[in-house]
Each structure stands twice: as structure tokens, then as C-alpha cells.
Design an enzyme around this catalytic site. Structure first.
Site, PDB file in Angstrom:
ATOM      1  N   GLY A 231       0.810  -1.218   0.000  1.00  0.00           N
ATOM      2  CA  GLY A 231       0.000   0.000   0.000  1.00  0.00           C
ATOM      3  C   GLY A 231       0.837   1.260   0.000  1.00  0.00           C
ATOM      4  O   GLY A 231       0.357   2.325   0.412  1.00  0.00           O
ATOM      5  N   GLY A 232       2.091   1.171  -0.456  1.00  0.00           N
ATOM      6  CA  GLY A 232       2.937   2.357  -0.543  1.00  0.00           C
ATOM      7  C   GLY A 232       3.350   2.921   0.794  1.00  0.00           C
ATOM      8  O   GLY A 232       3.778   4.075   0.883  1.00  0.00           O
TER       9      GLY A 232
ATOM     10  N   SER B   5       5.107  -5.391  -2.714  1.00  0.00           N
ATOM     11  CA  SER B   5       5.140  -3.943  -2.868  1.00  0.00           C
ATOM     12  C   SER B   5       5.753  -3.328  -1.608  1.00  0.00           C
ATOM     13  O   SER B   5       6.887  -3.644  -1.255  1.00  0.00           O
ATOM     14  CB  SER B   5       3.725  -3.424  -3.151  1.00  0.00           C
ATOM     15  OG  SER B   5       3.749  -2.123  -3.643  1.00  0.00           O
TER      16      SER B   5
END
Length: 777
Positions: free
Chosen positions: A325-326, A405
């Protein structure tokens, strides 16, 4: 696209909503009116000629109504381009039991085709995935509707009554309303989906809050056990896989911008059948319907195991999973049931503080830790696993840290943090490369600039974080969101709060630590990414925002926007070329980069789509070539580093099955995909290899040898090549060879870390980073 499914549990009068709404503004800055708000309070207005829900803008009037003032139901937010197979779950929701029985629902979903796509057909289905055999059945809620290419937003209205569904009980563990859009030739097309809702209109005789998912400790679907101290009995819930999930266990507590404190004891009974609340983000608003979905008190861990792992005393290897989710969004609700069921793994999924709540730096703090709160949360969760993991059947001496991610970005930071090393033994990185800084905001100077600006806006002394601690979430979030208007003059910055090298928790960026061999020694590492990892991250509007960060384009934004609009191409030629020249200068562009990343217009001036150039450049610079550069240092020669297994996934799964996109590798590695009988033998072998190869890696830190699918080799065996994988197996060859050669040649000229880590902007190549400053005034 992150879609929120929100439940309101109280109905209201039209008058109260109208008073709140009247005088507000829509998303188009047009005045709201009584009709546009009251539509949410009177089901008869939702459909039919008298309805006023006829423009997309009117949806946003709901933001002027409080949660208590809005009709109960599910609502989705945030427009998104839906790519790939043209199928989208508008109201995805985990379900247990007959929560939707005896109740009618009305819904509306807005869609429109992507510019340039064929005329098409759209349909709305509801899906019921059955527990006993994982099979799915569908009911058509809105049959095929013609959608012309030049259409504006089209509303798909439907009515759904679960009691009428194929005479089958609604016993799904996964429920969703699906949109399908195909061109007239039968091929799936991309489309846009926006604000949608699903509102109950019939009475539910069983409860006044019918959609609240709960499981009591006495339910036959639960499983309970008492930890060895006899102090606490944890109750989780069985799943259709035979696994048991323990959800929402609080592993630590933390004050705002303080280090977390681990929980070491619990009450006599702990109900772990519901997920914990999600962590606060800067997108939270007190007036939004999902006001209770997030909080700062959010440090929860979920445990996915099997009853026999707990009862028979045989400890199983652990996957400590960090969500993506960055580092500014997301939650820990991912479940890899096949991994647990088939591979004998116990999964612990970690939640941590995000965005400014996780990474604002307290420059004047007297304490040892002044920032990186999100990493401290993750590290505390790893410590908690060491203390409690064995109780849930896990082997605390065989912990693999992983994610996708931002979860894998975090994993690389922990590999570079000696204080984290005692708590894990292997690592799996998916969907990301080892780049030096998170969105280039690791610099403490950048964080200082943010803090000073926010403090000024909130009338606090500069850098006085104690003063900021007294401010409300609304006050803080208004400023955190506005910080996006303050730019750093370097290349491709995604403005926001991110990790920083603080000299305490972190002493080098992951890329520097990797190259220098200062990562956890003797640690098996599986580094995976997708050939087109960045493709789906190049979302609509991203490119114009990137260009607006360059001084060279400030006076041309209207002209550029017009070009994009008239051509129907966002990455229109030769804007990417101009951006690269603005970044590196004409000389370096011409000498090193143009032959690989150049995307000029056609000979007759025809505008061409240059998204491929941006995709190629970013994948090379921030995913593949930077990490390969990191391997050429100590990891290639130091016998105490690794083994490191590099993998590029080529299995095409998005954009019309032509691209291998972001985090697909994680789905394959962790065995998320269902192997149905309808799949080809090749596809089944491919999916089976993902489960078996990484199941063994989690258990033993090695990969199978002699397998027909191929052999995973380490960097010390590959001589600069990479394990390339698609459905046909593993081959060994170079990845991004031309792109890496070009970037490395530039790196020889200006420095590898300037290419791969800190960014480079030719105008200021002998000066520190220059800030545009506040553009809000």
C-alpha cells in the site's frame, strides 16, 4: 483501485440530511441541493423518473451528510480504470452465514468505456462462492446493456433479492457484485467504474443491524485454545479450508509518534473472530461514512494456522507477512489459505502505522527513536511472534519475512536493520526492487520542510511535534493531504512521508546496504518482480502530475493537457522524451538513453502512445537494474551473503493478458490462485510450482532441484542472468539487458547511486536538492 465497502447502521430523515447538505458543494464545485442529498434517504427516489441521482457529481453531496444521516447500505468510492478482463467486484465483502437472507437490495453502478475502446456491452452479476467445494455460481442482476464508445457515465441499476438466488442457500464466504464489460467482438475491454451503492430496501426480521459480521465464542464455527501459561484462551474461526483464523489480536500499543510498547499479557478470554480496525491514513475524514474504519490505535496481528498445528505440538514454519500500500495505505487482511492448508505454514499478518502517522520525523525528540514508527511497529510484531508464535503452532526459529510492494520494501529495510535480524531467518520480496529511498523522501531535510510547513499552518512552533500531537485528525489530515502541493525538484517524486535513514534504526538505505554487504548474513532471499510491474501503477493523471513537478513544464500544463485530451493519449509523444531531457540534460539523453527509452512522434507528426517508454524506464530504474546493480557488490563475492535468488515473472495477466503486472508474483508465490479443473495442464503445473517451490523455501530456505518446471539458481550461479519464469517453466537469461546497459553507462558518468537512488536533476547536479516551496498560496 482500492474500493471501500461501507456499512451504515442507522436510517435518517430527509430533513436532517437536507439541512446538512444544502449549501455544500459537489465534486464539480456546484452547489448541492435538497434533492441531491435526500435521494439517499428515500429509496423511492433511487430509481424511476422522479429520481435525482442523474449526474455523477450529485454522488459527492453525500460527503456533506454525516454517517448518521445516511441510508444504511454499501457504498463505494474512488473512480478507477478497471483493466485486464474487464471484471470488477464493486462490493467485495467477506461473508459468513445468512447475512443477506430475506432482504431486497437496490443498487446502481456507474461505468463508462475507456477512450478509444470499441462499443461494448455491460452486465452486472452477483457471485456466490460455496464453502464446501469453492465453486461459484452467478445470478444476472442487470443483463447486457449497450455502451457506445462516446458515452458519458452510464448507470447500471439493478435489484437483488438473495432469497431468490437459484434456490441455493447463501452460504458464501466470498460475495461480490461483478461488472463485466466486453467489446462487440466478445473481447474484454477496459472501462471506468465510479461511485456505486447497494442499499437494503426490505425489512430483515432477524436483526436491526443485519450486515455486521460477528462470530461469538460459542459458535460451532469457532476454535478455542488456552496458551501454555493458562492465562488466556484465544478464540478464532474455522474456514472452509480447514484452517483457523485468529483475527485482530493487539500486539502493541503506541501513542502518536511514539515508539510502540508490546503487549505481553491478555485478559482471560480473547475473541479473535473479527478483524481489528485499520490504521489511520491521511485520506480519513470525520464526515466520511467510514469514520469508524480507521484509528491510530491499530497495531493488530492476524494469525492463520490449523487446529492440529496448535494441538499436536509439532511446530510449523512461519510466514511473517507485511502488507503493501505504498507505506501509506492498506491493511493486514490478506489470507493465503492454500499456503497454510497444503504447505504446512503458519501465517502472521502484520498491521502498522502508515503515511505521516508512520513516518513523520520528530527532529527535537529527546528519545532514541524519532521516526520510522511504521518500521518500529513491524519490528515489534516480529518480537511478538517470537514470544507468542509457538502458541499458535509456529516455529519461531524458522520465520520468513515477506510481503509484496511496500511489504517487500519493508522487508529490504529490515534486512538492512541489525536490530531486526534476531526475529527472522529468510526473506521473500515480491513486486518491488531495492531502491534507495521511499519515493525519494528519506532525506531528513525533506521531512523537516514538511513539518515546518504543517506547523505553520496549524499555528504551532516549527518542528514542535508535541504541539502537533494536540491537533485533531481532521486538522492534521487537511495539512497532510495539502503537502502534495509542495514539490522537490528531482525526478519522479511521489510526494509524501516515507522512511528515512535516522542513524539509529537505519544507517544506510537498502540499496547501499545491499551493495556493501551490510544486510542480514547467511539469509536465504527470494527476490521476485514482474516484467511490467509498474504498468498498472501508471494510473490516469499520474503523468501530468509528474510533469508538473518540473520547472520546465510549469507554463505548459494547459498546452500539455490539451494535447493529451485531443489525442486521447496520456503518455503522448514526445512528452516522455522532453521529460527525460529535462531530467538528465540533452547531452546525457542523446549519449546514453535515447536509443533505449526514446519515443518520438511519427515521421508525419502522428502522436503515438509512449506509456511503454515510461513503463520500461521505471521498471528498469526502480525495480530491475537498480537491484541487479546492488548484487554486483558484496553479494556476488561475500560467502556470508545470501543465497539470493532473483526472479522476473513473465506470466501475462493484465491489460488484455499482454502484461505481467504488479504483485502477480506474490499471488503465484503464496499460492493464492485456485486451481480449477477447467485450467489447462500447463496452467496447473505452473500454479503447482509456485506453491511447492516457495512452500519449500519457507520451510527450508531452499528450492526443489531436478523439477521438470526448472531450477531456481542464485546470483552466484547465474553470471549476471536472472531466473525468468512463465507458465512454461524457468529459464536463465538476462533481464532488461538494454535498459540496464544504458543506465549503467550513465551511472559510470554521474555515479550509480545518483541514477538508482537519490534521483538526478541536471540543473542542480552540483547543488543540494532544491525545493519549490509552498504552492498553496
Amino acid at each position: 483501485m482500492k474500493l471501500q465497502a461501507v456499512l451504515f447502521s442507522s436510517s435518517i430523515s430527509a430533513e436532517s440530511c437536507s439541512e446538512r447538505c444544502d449549501g455544500g458543494l459537489t465534486a464539480a464545485n456546484e452547489p448541492c441541493n435538497v434533492e441531491s442529498c435526500s435521494i439517499y434517504t428515500d429509496g423511492s427516489n433511487l430509481f424511476g423518473e422522479s429520481g435525482t441521482f442523474d449526474t455523477l457529481e450529485n454522488w459527492h453531496c453525500i460527503n456533506e451528510c454525516t454517517a448518521e444521516q445516511v441510508q444504511p447500505g454499501y457504498y463505494s468510492e474512488n473512480a478507477a480504470l478497471v483493466t485486464g478482463r474487464g471484471q470488477f467486484s464493486a462490493f467485495a465483502q467477506e461473508i459468513n452465514g445468512n447475512l443477506f437472507e430475506n432482504r431486497e437490495y437496490q443498487g446502481r453502478i456507474f461505468i463508462k468505456p475507456k477512450a478509444g475502446n470499441n462499443p461494448g456491452l455491460a452486465r452486472v452479476n452477483v457471485r456466490n462462492r460455496k464453502k464446501e467445494d469453492n465453486s461459484s455460481t452467478y445470478t444476472v442482476l442487470k443483463d447486457w446493456v449497450q455502451v457506445p464508445t462516446d458515452s458519458e457515465w452510464i448507470a447500471l441499476d439493478f435489484i437483488w433479492n438473495p432469497a431468490e438466488k437459484n434456490d441455493e442457500p447463501l452460504d458464501a464466504y466470498a460475495f461480490g457484485v461483478y461488472i463485466m464489460y466486453t467489446g462487440e467482438n466478445g473481447e474484454y475491454e477496459d472501462f471506468y467504474q465510479d461511485e456505486s451503492f447497494l442499499i437494503p430496501t426490505g425489512d430483515d426480521p432477524t436483526t436491526t443491524t443485519p450486515l455486521e459480521t460477528t462470530t461469538s465464542a460459542s459458535n460451532e464455527n469457532t476454535f478455542s485454545f488456552t496458551i501454555t501459561s493458562g492465562e488466556t484462551t484465544f478464540t478464532g474461526e474455522h474456514t472452509s479450508f480447514g484452517n483457523v483464523h485468529f483475527k485482530g489480536i493487539k500486539f502493541a500499543e503506541a501513542e502518536r509518534w511514539r515508539a510502540p510498547v508490546m503487549k505481553t499479557s491478555y485478559d482471560a478470554s480473547y475473541d479473535a473472530t473479527k478483524y481489528g480496525i485499520m490504521c489511520m491514513t491521511s485520506e480519513w475524514h470525520s464526515w466520511r461514512p467510514n469514520v469508524n474504519d480507521m484509528a491510530e490505535d491499530c497495531l493488530f496481528i492476524n494469525v492463520h494456522t490449523r487446529p492440529e498445528y496448535i494441538t499436536n505440538g509439532e511446530k510449523r514454519p512461519i510466514l511473517a507477512y507485511i502488507h503493501g500500500g505504498g507505506l501509506k495505505a492498506g491493511n493486514n487482511r490478506k489470507e493465503y489459505d492454500y499456503l497454510i492448508q497444503e504447505q504446512g505454514v503458519v501465517m502472521f499478518s502484520i498491521q502498522y502505522r502508515l503515511g505521516p502517522y508512520g513516518f513523520l520525523y520528530d527532529h527535537d525528540s529527546p528519545f532514541e527513536h524519532k521516526g520510522n514508527w511504521g518500521f518500529l511497529d513491524q519490528q515489534m510484531a516480529l518480537q511478538w511472534i517470537q514470544q507468542f508464535g509457538g502458541e499458535f503452532g509456529g516455529d519461531v526459529n524458522r520465520v520468513t519475512l515477506g510481503g509484496c510492494s511496500a511489504g517487500s520494501q519493508s522487508t529490504w529495510w529490515h534486512l538492512a536493520m541489525p536490530s531486526s535480524w534476531p526475529y527472522f531467518h529468510a526473506a521473500i520480496s515480491n513486486g518491488i526492487g531495492v531502491f534507495g529511498q521511499h519515493n525519494e523522501t528519506a532525506s531528513l531535510d525533506v521531512n523537516r520542510m514538511y513539518n515546518e510547513h504543517i506547523a505553520t499552518q496549524l499555528e504551532c512552533p516549527q518542528l514542535d511535534v508535541d504541539c502537533l500531537r494536540t491537533k485533531s485528525l481532521d486538522e492534521l489530515n487537511n495539512q497532510f493531504r495539502a503537502i502534495g502541493s509542495i514539490y522537490i525538484v528531482e525526478v519522479f517524486h511521489d510526494v509524501g512521508f516515507g522512511p528515512h535513514v535516522d542513524g539509529v534504526l537505519t544507517k544506510k538505505t537498502p540499496l547501499e546496504a545491499l551493495f556493501d554487504g551490510q544486510i542480514r548474513p547467511n539469509t536465504p532471499i527470494s527476490w521476485n518482480y514482474n516484467r511490467d510491474d509498474v504498468w498498472t501503477l501508471l494510473k490516469e493523471g499520474r503523468f501530468i502530475n509528474t510533469l508538473s513537478m518540473f520547472a520546465e513544464f510549469h507554463d505548459r500544463i494547459d498546452e500539455i493537457t490539451e494535447l493529451m485530451t485531443t489525442s486521447g493519449i496520456e503518455y503522448a509523444s514526445d512528452l516522455t522524451d522532453q521529460m527525460f531531457v529535462a531530467t538528465y540534460g540533452q547531452e546525457y539523453w542523446d549519449e546514453y538513453l535515447v536509443d533505449v527509452f526514446g519515443c518520438p512522434s511519427g515521421a508525419d507528426g502522428t502522436i503515438v502512445d509512449c506509456k511503454w517508454a515510461m513503463n520500461s524506464y521505471l521498471n528498469a530504474r526502480m525495480w530491475s537494474c537498480n537491484t541487479q546493480y546492488g548484487f554486483t557488490g558484496a553479494p556476488l563475492t561475500d560467502p556470508n551473503i545470501g543465497p539470493i535468488y532473483p526472479l522476473e515473472l513473465h506470466k501475462e495477466n493484465c491489460d488484455g493478458q499482454t502484461r505481467a503486472c504488479h504483485c502477480q508474483d506474490a499471488s503465484w508465490v503464496f499460492g493464492q490462485a485456485w486451481m480449477s479443473d477447467s485450467l489447462s495442464d500447463t496452467e496447473k503445473i505452473y500454479l503447482r510450482a509456485g506453491r511447492d517451490f516457495w512452500g519449500q523455501f519457507i520451510r527450508e530456505g531452499t528450492f526443489p532441484t531436478g523439477d521438470d518446471f526448472g531450477e531456481m539458481k542464485s546470483i552466484k550461479e547465474l553470471d549476471g542472468k536472472i531466473n525468468l519464469v512463465d507458465e512454461n517453466g524457468i529459464v536463465h537469461d538476462f533481464a532488461y539487458e538494454q535498459e540496464c546497459n544504458a543506465l549503467n553507462s550513465l551511472g559510470q558518468e554521474i555515479g550509480y547511486l545518483r541514477v538508482y537512488q537519490n534521483g538526478y536533476y541536471h540543473t542542480f547536479d552540483n547543488e543540494p536538492a532544491v525545493l519549490f516551496g509552498n504552492l498553496l498560496s
